[in-house]
Write a protein that holds these residues in place. Structure first.
Motif, PDB file in Angstrom:
ATOM      1  N   HIS A 177      11.969  -9.051   3.772  1.00 42.49           N
ATOM      2  CA  HIS A 177      12.305  -9.415   5.149  1.00 42.49           C
ATOM      3  C   HIS A 177      11.127 -10.054   5.867  1.00 42.49           C
ATOM      4  N   SER A 178       9.948  -9.912   5.310  1.00 41.15           N
ATOM      5  CA  SER A 178       8.755 -10.607   5.782  1.00 41.15           C
ATOM      6  C   SER A 178       7.791 -10.661   4.608  1.00 41.15           C
ATOM      7  N   GLU A 179       6.730 -11.414   4.735  1.00 37.89           N
ATOM      8  CA  GLU A 179       5.795 -11.608   3.623  1.00 37.89           C
ATOM      9  C   GLU A 179       5.172 -10.286   3.195  1.00 37.89           C
ATOM     10  N   VAL A 180       5.055 -10.121   1.872  1.00 35.99           N
ATOM     11  CA  VAL A 180       4.307  -9.005   1.307  1.00 35.99           C
ATOM     12  C   VAL A 180       3.109  -9.584   0.565  1.00 35.99           C
ATOM     13  N   SER A 181       1.916  -9.242   1.029  1.00 38.52           N
ATOM     14  CA  SER A 181       0.676  -9.704   0.415  1.00 38.52           C
ATOM     15  C   SER A 181      -0.358  -8.602   0.622  1.00 38.52           C
ATOM     16  N   MET A 182      -1.633  -8.918   0.398  1.00 40.45           N
ATOM     17  CA  MET A 182      -2.673  -7.934   0.672  1.00 40.45           C
ATOM     18  C   MET A 182      -2.984  -7.853   2.161  1.00 40.45           C
ATOM     19  N   GLU A 183      -2.429  -8.777   2.951  1.00 38.61           N
ATOM     20  CA  GLU A 183      -2.645  -8.756   4.399  1.00 38.61           C
ATOM     21  C   GLU A 183      -1.373  -8.446   5.176  1.00 38.61           C
ATOM     22  N   SER A 184      -0.219  -8.608   4.551  1.00 37.11           N
ATOM     23  CA  SER A 184       1.061  -8.418   5.231  1.00 37.11           C
ATOM     24  C   SER A 184       1.905  -7.416   4.451  1.00 37.11           C
ATOM     25  N   ASP A 185       2.536  -6.459   5.174  1.00 38.03           N
ATOM     26  CA  ASP A 185       3.218  -5.360   4.493  1.00 38.03           C
ATOM     27  C   ASP A 185       4.734  -5.391   4.615  1.00 38.03           C
ATOM     28  N   GLY A 186       5.297  -6.584   4.721  1.00 40.09           N
ATOM     29  CA  GLY A 186       6.749  -6.710   4.651  1.00 40.09           C
ATOM     30  C   GLY A 186       7.466  -6.446   5.958  1.00 40.09           C
ATOM     31  N   PRO A 187       8.574  -5.693   5.903  1.00 41.14           N
ATOM     32  CA  PRO A 187       8.975  -4.739   4.860  1.00 41.14           C
ATOM     33  C   PRO A 187       9.748  -5.372   3.712  1.00 41.14           C
ATOM     34  N   ALA A 188       9.816  -4.612   2.611  1.00 40.19           N
ATOM     35  CA  ALA A 188      10.665  -4.948   1.474  1.00 40.19           C
ATOM     36  C   ALA A 188      11.820  -3.948   1.432  1.00 40.19           C
ATOM     37  N   GLU A 189      12.945  -4.390   0.854  1.00 39.83           N
ATOM     38  CA  GLU A 189      14.143  -3.550   0.797  1.00 39.83           C
ATOM     39  C   GLU A 189      14.735  -3.598  -0.607  1.00 39.83           C
ATOM     40  N   SER A 190      14.743  -2.460  -1.284  1.00 42.61           N
ATOM     41  CA  SER A 190      15.399  -2.350  -2.585  1.00 42.61           C
ATOM     42  C   SER A 190      16.884  -2.105  -2.368  1.00 42.61           C
ATOM     43  N   CYS A 191      17.723  -2.777  -3.162  1.00 45.51           N
ATOM     44  CA  CYS A 191      19.179  -2.708  -2.974  1.00 45.51           C
ATOM     45  C   CYS A 191      19.881  -2.516  -4.313  1.00 45.51           C
ATOM     46  N   VAL A 192      20.855  -1.621  -4.339  1.00 46.93           N
ATOM     47  CA  VAL A 192      21.689  -1.416  -5.530  1.00 46.93           C
ATOM     48  C   VAL A 192      23.146  -1.503  -5.097  1.00 46.93           C
ATOM     49  N   PRO A 193      23.923  -2.466  -5.648  1.00 48.08           N
ATOM     50  CA  PRO A 193      25.356  -2.570  -5.319  1.00 48.08           C
ATOM     51  C   PRO A 193      26.129  -1.386  -5.892  1.00 48.08           C
ATOM     52  N   VAL A 194      27.051  -0.840  -5.083  1.00 49.27           N
ATOM     53  CA  VAL A 194      27.844   0.316  -5.526  1.00 49.27           C
ATOM     54  C   VAL A 194      29.320   0.073  -5.219  1.00 49.27           C
ATOM     55  N   ALA A 195      30.169   0.911  -5.821  1.00 43.41           N
ATOM     56  CA  ALA A 195      31.615   0.690  -5.756  1.00 43.41           C
ATOM     57  C   ALA A 195      32.280   1.315  -4.537  1.00 43.41           C
ATOM     58  N   ASP A 196      31.803   2.467  -4.091  1.00 43.94           N
ATOM     59  CA  ASP A 196      32.537   3.256  -3.097  1.00 43.94           C
ATOM     60  C   ASP A 196      31.750   3.313  -1.795  1.00 43.94           C
ATOM     61  N   GLU A 197      32.182   2.538  -0.789  1.00 44.64           N
ATOM     62  CA  GLU A 197      31.437   2.479   0.473  1.00 44.64           C
ATOM     63  C   GLU A 197      31.469   3.813   1.196  1.00 44.64           C
ATOM     64  N   ALA A 198      32.620   4.485   1.237  1.00 48.43           N
ATOM     65  CA  ALA A 198      32.717   5.764   1.944  1.00 48.43           C
ATOM     66  C   ALA A 198      31.787   6.802   1.320  1.00 48.43           C
ATOM     67  N   ALA A 199      31.789   6.862  -0.013  1.00 45.78           N
ATOM     68  CA  ALA A 199      30.903   7.814  -0.698  1.00 45.78           C
ATOM     69  C   ALA A 199      29.446   7.450  -0.459  1.00 45.78           C
TER      70      ALA A 199
END
Length: 285
Positions: A177-199
């Protein structure tokens, strides 16, 4: 008088034998690396035993490896083969850092000399349409040196959690969502697609704020991407891949429509250095 008795030496005499300065000995004492055998309570003078010379010289030699004083303390405190193993681990870290810096220097030489286009030509850019997906996510502000370990750990946690959310339905990915370097810390977002939104939403509610977890619907998108190998995921090769995609997007008259991402479609542990494992991508319109 240099020699106080048969066993003790003044700091000046000991410094001469150890080939260290008195200032260095005072620093090592303060950090707990090499304490004097005796300190005169009245004068504050430090005295050392002759058999401490070997330890003093060992400290000096380790400093020649640019080993931080805290790491020296760990090595000296371990002793025996464990000390040797700690030294080996430190030097492996040094060699890995130097190798990364060597690659970065070559990359920068290409940019500074105007040969950037040559670096980009090795990447094949394609597009793919990705449907909307329900994703469970974990976000973190992180600098570049901590990023690889965090990606592996966070995707592992999310893939484990996906069993409660109907299972994994697509390749995990990381959004910047923003640069990740030794001077900038993002943030970063890990994402995993799943089948059941309610769960998934029920799972996220149980997590609280421990890992900055969320559930959201990733909208359908067209991605422009370059496929890279496991070796190319390392910095700075991956930067060249992202730049190659950006160059292609501009040349095609397209616009980026969201933050860049890395899509991990292969088994990282099982992959070899030259095996394709990741797509670096931008949503485009």
């Amino acid at each position: 008088m240099a020699i106080v008795n048969e066993e003790l030496l003044t700091i000046g005499a000991f410094a001469a034998r150890a080939r260290l300065s008195a200032k260095a000995l005072r620093l090592y004492d303060r950090l707990g690396l090499l304490a004097p055998a005796q300190v005169d309570e009245a004068s504050g003078y430090r005295y050392y035993r002759a058999d401490q010379v070997d330890r003093a010289r060992l400290v000096a030699l380790l400093r020649q490896l640019d080993m931080p004083l805290a790491r020296i303390s760990e090595v000296l405190g371990a002793g025996g083969t464990e000390a040797a193993d700690r030294l080996a681990a430190y030097w492996a870290d040094v060699e890995a850092r130097v190798a990364g810096q060597r690659t970065l220097a070559a990359y920068l030489r290409g940019r500074l000399s105007g040969r950037s286009s040559e670096m980009y030509e090795k990447f094949v850019i394609e597009t793919v349409d990705v449907p909307a997906q329900v994703v469970i996510t974990e976000s973190r502000h992180t600098l570049a040196d901590e990023l690889p370990a965090w990606i592996g750990a966070s995707l592992g946690r999310l893939e484990s959690a996906a069993r409660e959310c109907g299972g994994v339905t697509g390749a995990p990915f990381v959004v910047y969502h923003s640069e990740v370097s030794m001077e900038s810390d993002g943030p970063a977002e890990s994402c995993v697609p799943v089948a059941d939104e309610a769960a998934a939403r029920a799972w996220a509610a149980r997590q609280g704020r421990a890992w900055e977890t969320t559930v959201r619907v990733e909208p359908a998108a067209r991605l422009a991407y370059a496929r890279i190998t496991k070796a190319q995921v390392a910095h700075p090769q991956i930067l060249a891949a992202f730049e190659a995609v950006e160059q292609w997007v501009a040349a095609e008259g397209l616009e980026t429509a969201g933050p860049c991402r890395e899509v991990y479609f292969a088994d990282w542990e099982a992959a070899g250095a030259e095996d394709p494992v990741c797509d670096v991508a931008f949503p485009v319109r």
